[in-house]
Design an enzyme around this catalytic site. Structure first.
Site, PDB file in Angstrom:
ATOM      1  N   GLY A 187      45.942   6.354  33.632  1.00 18.57           N
ATOM      2  CA  GLY A 187      47.272   6.836  34.000  1.00 18.57           C
ATOM      3  C   GLY A 187      48.036   7.252  32.770  1.00 18.57           C
ATOM      4  O   GLY A 187      47.619   6.996  31.643  1.00 18.57           O
ATOM      5  N   PRO A 188      49.179   7.923  32.980  1.00 14.54           N
ATOM      6  CA  PRO A 188      49.977   8.394  31.853  1.00 14.54           C
ATOM      7  C   PRO A 188      50.538   7.233  31.036  1.00 14.54           C
ATOM      8  O   PRO A 188      50.504   6.091  31.508  1.00 14.54           O
ATOM      9  CB  PRO A 188      51.115   9.167  32.515  1.00 14.54           C
ATOM     10  CG  PRO A 188      50.906   9.108  33.975  1.00 14.54           C
ATOM     11  CD  PRO A 188      49.750   8.249  34.277  1.00 14.54           C
ATOM     12  N   PRO A 189      51.044   7.492  29.834  1.00 13.67           N
ATOM     13  CA  PRO A 189      51.567   6.407  29.004  1.00 13.67           C
ATOM     14  C   PRO A 189      52.783   5.757  29.660  1.00 13.67           C
ATOM     15  O   PRO A 189      53.518   6.410  30.390  1.00 13.67           O
ATOM     16  CB  PRO A 189      52.006   7.108  27.719  1.00 13.67           C
ATOM     17  CG  PRO A 189      51.389   8.448  27.742  1.00 13.67           C
ATOM     18  CD  PRO A 189      51.141   8.797  29.163  1.00 13.67           C
ATOM     19  N   GLY A 190      52.955   4.481  29.374  1.00 14.71           N
ATOM     20  CA  GLY A 190      54.164   3.789  29.805  1.00 14.71           C
ATOM     21  C   GLY A 190      54.207   3.394  31.262  1.00 14.71           C
ATOM     22  O   GLY A 190      55.253   3.055  31.786  1.00 14.71           O
ATOM     23  N   LYS A 196      49.820  -0.087  31.878  1.00 12.32           N
ATOM     24  CA  LYS A 196      48.395  -0.419  31.790  1.00 12.32           C
ATOM     25  C   LYS A 196      48.188  -1.615  30.871  1.00 12.32           C
ATOM     26  O   LYS A 196      47.500  -2.570  31.206  1.00 12.32           O
ATOM     27  CB  LYS A 196      47.605   0.794  31.288  1.00 12.32           C
ATOM     28  CG  LYS A 196      47.739   2.007  32.181  1.00 12.32           C
ATOM     29  CD  LYS A 196      46.882   3.156  31.734  1.00 12.32           C
ATOM     30  CE  LYS A 196      47.283   3.743  30.393  1.00 12.32           C
ATOM     31  NZ  LYS A 196      48.611   4.381  30.387  1.00 12.32           N
ATOM     32  N   THR A 197      48.788  -1.544  29.684  1.00 11.95           N
ATOM     33  CA  THR A 197      48.631  -2.643  28.737  1.00 11.95           C
ATOM     34  C   THR A 197      49.194  -3.925  29.319  1.00 11.95           C
ATOM     35  O   THR A 197      48.576  -4.990  29.236  1.00 11.95           O
ATOM     36  CB  THR A 197      49.393  -2.328  27.444  1.00 11.95           C
ATOM     37  OG1 THR A 197      49.019  -1.026  27.026  1.00 11.95           O
ATOM     38  CG2 THR A 197      49.056  -3.325  26.366  1.00 11.95           C
ATOM     39  N   SER A 231      44.928  26.421  35.912  1.00  9.64           N
ATOM     40  CA  SER A 231      45.843  26.234  37.028  1.00  9.64           C
ATOM     41  C   SER A 231      47.138  27.032  36.913  1.00  9.64           C
ATOM     42  O   SER A 231      47.938  27.053  37.835  1.00  9.64           O
ATOM     43  CB  SER A 231      46.158  24.752  37.215  1.00  9.64           C
ATOM     44  OG  SER A 231      47.031  24.316  36.212  1.00  9.64           O
ATOM     45  N   LYS A 280      51.938  16.482  39.058  1.00  9.21           N
ATOM     46  CA  LYS A 280      52.686  17.744  38.984  1.00  9.21           C
ATOM     47  C   LYS A 280      53.921  17.686  39.867  1.00  9.21           C
ATOM     48  O   LYS A 280      55.001  18.155  39.499  1.00  9.21           O
ATOM     49  CB  LYS A 280      51.789  18.909  39.429  1.00  9.21           C
ATOM     50  CG  LYS A 280      50.760  19.284  38.368  1.00  9.21           C
ATOM     51  CD  LYS A 280      49.814  20.348  38.879  1.00  9.21           C
ATOM     52  CE  LYS A 280      48.859  20.772  37.777  1.00  9.21           C
ATOM     53  NZ  LYS A 280      47.813  21.675  38.287  1.00  9.21           N
TER      54      LYS A 280
END
Ligand code: ADP
Length: 803
Positions: free
Chosen positions: A367-370, A373-374, A690, A733
């Protein structure tokens, strides 16, 4: 009688002890023989009284063995009937009220009858008359007994010289037999039997049999202890040699500190409890270290090696315990939402609980940062009672980053994995391999191959780091990976992992996370009390909209932190009343808005269209700007476009040319002009197919002079025949479009299904329309300003809209 009472109670009445009778003292676990002296502790009240009484009356005491030592208050039946009359030589009081006495055995007696049991035992006794047998056999037996006894004494680990002299000197053979019998290391019952053997010849014979056995045992044990001593002396010899070596080195002027250091290291090696083969290797290296001149480069590099070696948690394990309800609670306390991910993590933990040794998949959080996940990884570690450690693989392109460099390289170090293990301080941490999608191969070797070995349960129990050069067992480590995107993760690695998508957040999620997690944390971190600061929901939304543009909540947390900091500063200056942060006051804390709706501004002229892009850090909007200038039909592309996107631009242009007539575009335009397509935010590389639809729409917009509606954004690949093909990353998106204030999204028809994945809250207020061909896009995106358009509103294609 030689009794020397320490204290003699005078007040109590005398107890009458008739002629021929004796006070009897039961003995547990001991036998007193005539002619021997024995210290005894008297504790039982009845016995204490008996001792006091006999000492007072200066009478001998009869010591008689007790059959069962466990009986607390023995009566006549509990006692043997042969005992020893003795004098009390001394008596001392012990601090706990007990008495210690020293008894001197005098003669055997036999109990005839008990006269009294309470308060003390008194019995009528017959003294045993003993005479020395005058036979040659008995004499020989005594000689032999004396020799054997002194042999036995010499076999003892601690020589008892005094006893030896006594035995050699005693003349009375009966005394000798009793003396030896008393020193035999045999059970009490056997000793009692010897005491009760009244015939001196038989007694001598039995004592000598027992002595012979004792000698055998002593000889055997001496042999064993000598064998142990052999190995002891080897270690001692080494120690001795080392000491000598130290002395020599000192003599030669080589620092003594080194020897001390080596000893210290040796101890640390033992303390680290390495596997035997590793320990052996370590000791070998230590010997090498000791022979090196100190201060040389080799010495210091080997010294650094030891620091690594002894500090690795070779045998440190935390005890894994998985309590599922507690795990669920931990995940919930640390994270808002993320239901699907949490559910999968709980399942994962449940399987591990049932099969702790089983092979479990390696979770990969994508997934995107922040997006947490951590912090999910940290919660997993907490729920399993394991340590947590994280190593970033971003930019790793060399096998040595994973496995370390051989020690022959100057400045070499262990690889990421061993470094992480040392940081964790245990052999079974949760080990997060961050940004596994950023691994890349180079001519130095493929790091993903090394990583595969790390993750492979059949190989990783003997993981070889080049620097360590000894195997380390990674089989207890729980690896978790994280990635921003899936497609750049090397195939074989991806096959090993179970992908868990952690999607970006919509505004409502962010609001809840800010209220439930980020604001409380920032409040505390900035030294504020919760009641001192309050954010209104609108204020938080304003920060989300105007000061952040991200899929996760990192920037949001930073901005909230900045607000808390300035409030903290005011509190420090003496402000006492609580502060409420509302939407209007944000600007006072964070300055001018960082993001605002620029779409209207950008698309106010023909030739600009808004596309939706998907990047590793989440979705984003993307502007395509086209302009024309007189020239000779060239296409200029700027804005760091990748090859695929350049081709896509070519295709879009060809498509426009081929439809020029239908679209009402003069074909001459292409010949007399150069067309320039630019994608701003030039520093960010852009690629992928795209943007095809957006490029096409922007070109048509410019060439037909019709503006693109400012609330529209689109995505879709195009074919040369004008079909709109499906693309990826729809969810991100759409979230990005929403963030940017877009309300109308055009998507390829074949992406229709993806809409279902998006939470209704995220879709609220947005209209989606689906495109089969580029013509659909033109109809939906371009404003009809009556200019050279070939379309009428009635001709709208059958693109149905989802509100
Ligand atoms: P990542 O590893 O995905 O880049 P982090 O775990 O570093 O993200 O998350 C950034 C911050 O956002 C952390 O402080 C984390 O606690 C917080 N955060 C992210 N998602 C959530 C959530 N769902 N609930 C609570 N806090 C979250």
């Amino acid at each position: 009688m030689k009794a020397e009472p320490a204290e003699t109670p005078k007040s109590k009445p005398r107890i009458n002890i008739p002629e021929g009778a004796m006070v009897i003292l039961p003995l547990r676990n001991a036998v007193l023989f005539p002619s021997t002296i024995m210290p005894l502790v008297v504790g039982r009240p009845a016995s204490l009284q008996a001792i006091e009484e006999t000492v007072r009356q200066q009478l001998p005491v009869g010591f008689v063995g007790q059959r069962d030592p466990a009986v607390e208050n023995p009566t006549s039946q509990d006692l043997y009937n042969i005992g020893t009359a003795a004098d009390i030589l001394r008596m001392f009081s012990l601090p706990d009220g007990q008495r210690q006495i020293i008894a001197q055995g005098r003669r055997r007696f036999e109990i005839a009858e008990f006269l009294q049991v309470d308060p003390m035992l008194i019995a009528r006794v017959t003294m045993v008359e003993e005479t020395i047998p005058q036979t040659k056999e008995f004499e020989a037996r005594i000689v032999n007994l004396r020799q054997e006894a002194s042999r036995a004494l010499s076999l003892l680990p601690e020589p008892m010289n005094e006893l030896k002299t006594t035995i050699e000197r005693i003349e009375d053979p009966l005394m000798l037999i009793d003396m030896i019998a008393s020193t035999l290391d045999i059970p009490t019952a056997e000793k009692q039997e010897l005491l009760a053997t009244l015939d001196p010849v038989t007694r001598a014979q039995r004592v000598s049999e027992k002595l012979a056995r004792q000698i055998e045992v002593l000889e055997l044990s001496k042999k064993i202890s000598e064998e142990t001593k052999d190995s002891m002396t080897k270690a001692q010899r080494q120690y001795f040699l080392r000491e000598q070596l130290k002395a020599i080195q000192k003599e030669l002027g080589e620092e003594d500190g080194k020897g001390v250091e080596a000893e210290d290291l040796r101890q640390k090696i033992f303390d680290a409890k390495m596997p035997p083969e590793v320990e052996k290797e370590a000791l070998n290296e230590l010997n090498r270290l000791q022979r090196m001149p100190e201060g040389g480069p080799e010495y210091s590099s080997l010294r650094t090696y030891f620091d690594w070696l002894v500090e690795l948690p070779w045998s440190v394990l935390t005890k894994e315990e998985i309590d599922l309800p507690k795990a669920r609670e931990i995940l919930d306390t640390d994270h808002y939402g993320l239901e699907k991910v949490k559910k999968r993590i709980i399942e994962f933990l449940a399987v591990r609980k049932l099969m702790p040794e089983g092979k479990s998949p390696i979770l990969c959080l994508v997934g995107p940062p922040g997006v947490g996940k951590t912090s999910l990884g940290q919660s997993i570690a907490r729920a399993m009672n394991r340590k947590f450690v994280r190593q970033s693989l971003g930019g790793v392109h060399d096998e040595a980053d994973i496995r370390g460099h051989r020690r022959t390289y100057i400045g070499s170090l262990p690889g990421n994995i061993i470094q992480g293990i040392r940081k964790a301080g245990s052999r079974n941490p949760v080990f997060m391999l961050d940004e596994i999608d950023k691994l890349s191969a180079s001519f130095h070797g493929d790091p993903s191959a090394a990583l595969l070995e790390v993750l492979d349960p059949s190989q990783n129990n003997t993981f070889q780091d080049h620097y360590l050069a000894v195997p380390f067992d990674l089989s207890q480590v729980l690896f978790i990976a994280t990635a921003n995107v899936l497609d750049t993760i090397p195939g074989p690695l991806r096959d090993r992992m179970e992908i868990l998508e952690v999607p970006g957040y919509i505004e409502d999620d962010k609001l809840a996370i800010a209220k439930g997690f980020l604001i409380p944390r920032q409040t505390v971190e900035n030294g504020l009390k919760p009641e001192q600061i309050h954010f209104t929901d609108e204020a938080i939304r304003e920060i989300i909209r105007s000061y952040t543009r991200e899929a996760g909540v990192r920037q949001l947390e930073r901005e909230l932190g900045a607000v808390c900091r300035s409030v903290a500063a005011r509190v420090a200056e003496g402000l006492t009343e609580p502060i409420t942060i509302d939407a209007e006051s944000i600007v006072n804390y964070l300055g001018q808005k960082k993001f605002f709706n620029e779409i209207g501004l950008r698309t106010s002229l023909p030739g600009v269209a808004t596309g939706l892009a998907w990047t590793p850090v989440g979705g984003d909007i993307l502007f395509v700007e086209v302009t024309k200038m007189s020239g000779e039909g060239r296409l200029i592309l700027t804005g760091q476009l990748g090859d695929v996107m350049k081709e896509s631009a070519q295709a879009a242009l060809s498509l426009v040319k081929s439809r020029a007539e239908t679209l009402g575009i003069d074909p001459e335009v292409f010949r007399k002009n150069d067309l320039h397509i630019h994608l701003p935010a030039g520093a960010i590389p852009k690629d992928g197919p795209s943007a095809g639809t957006t490029l096409f729409v922007a070109l048509v917009s410019l060439l037909t002079g019709r503006r693109v509606s400012k609330d529209v954004a689109m995505t879709g690949e195009i074919s040369l025949r004008g079909l709109v093909l499906p693309v990826g990353g729809i969810r991100e998106k759409i979230l990005a479009a929403k963030r940017a204030g877009i309300t109308h999204v055009l998507l390829p028809e074949l992406n229709r299904r993806d809409i279902d994945e998006i939470p209704p809250a995220a879709r609220a207020g947005m209209r989606f329309e689906f495109l089969k061909t580029v013509d659909d896009a033109l109809l939906l995106a371009l404003e009809s300003n009556g200019a050279s358009s070939g379309f009428e509103a009635a001709e709208r294609p059958a693109a149905d809209a989802i509100p």
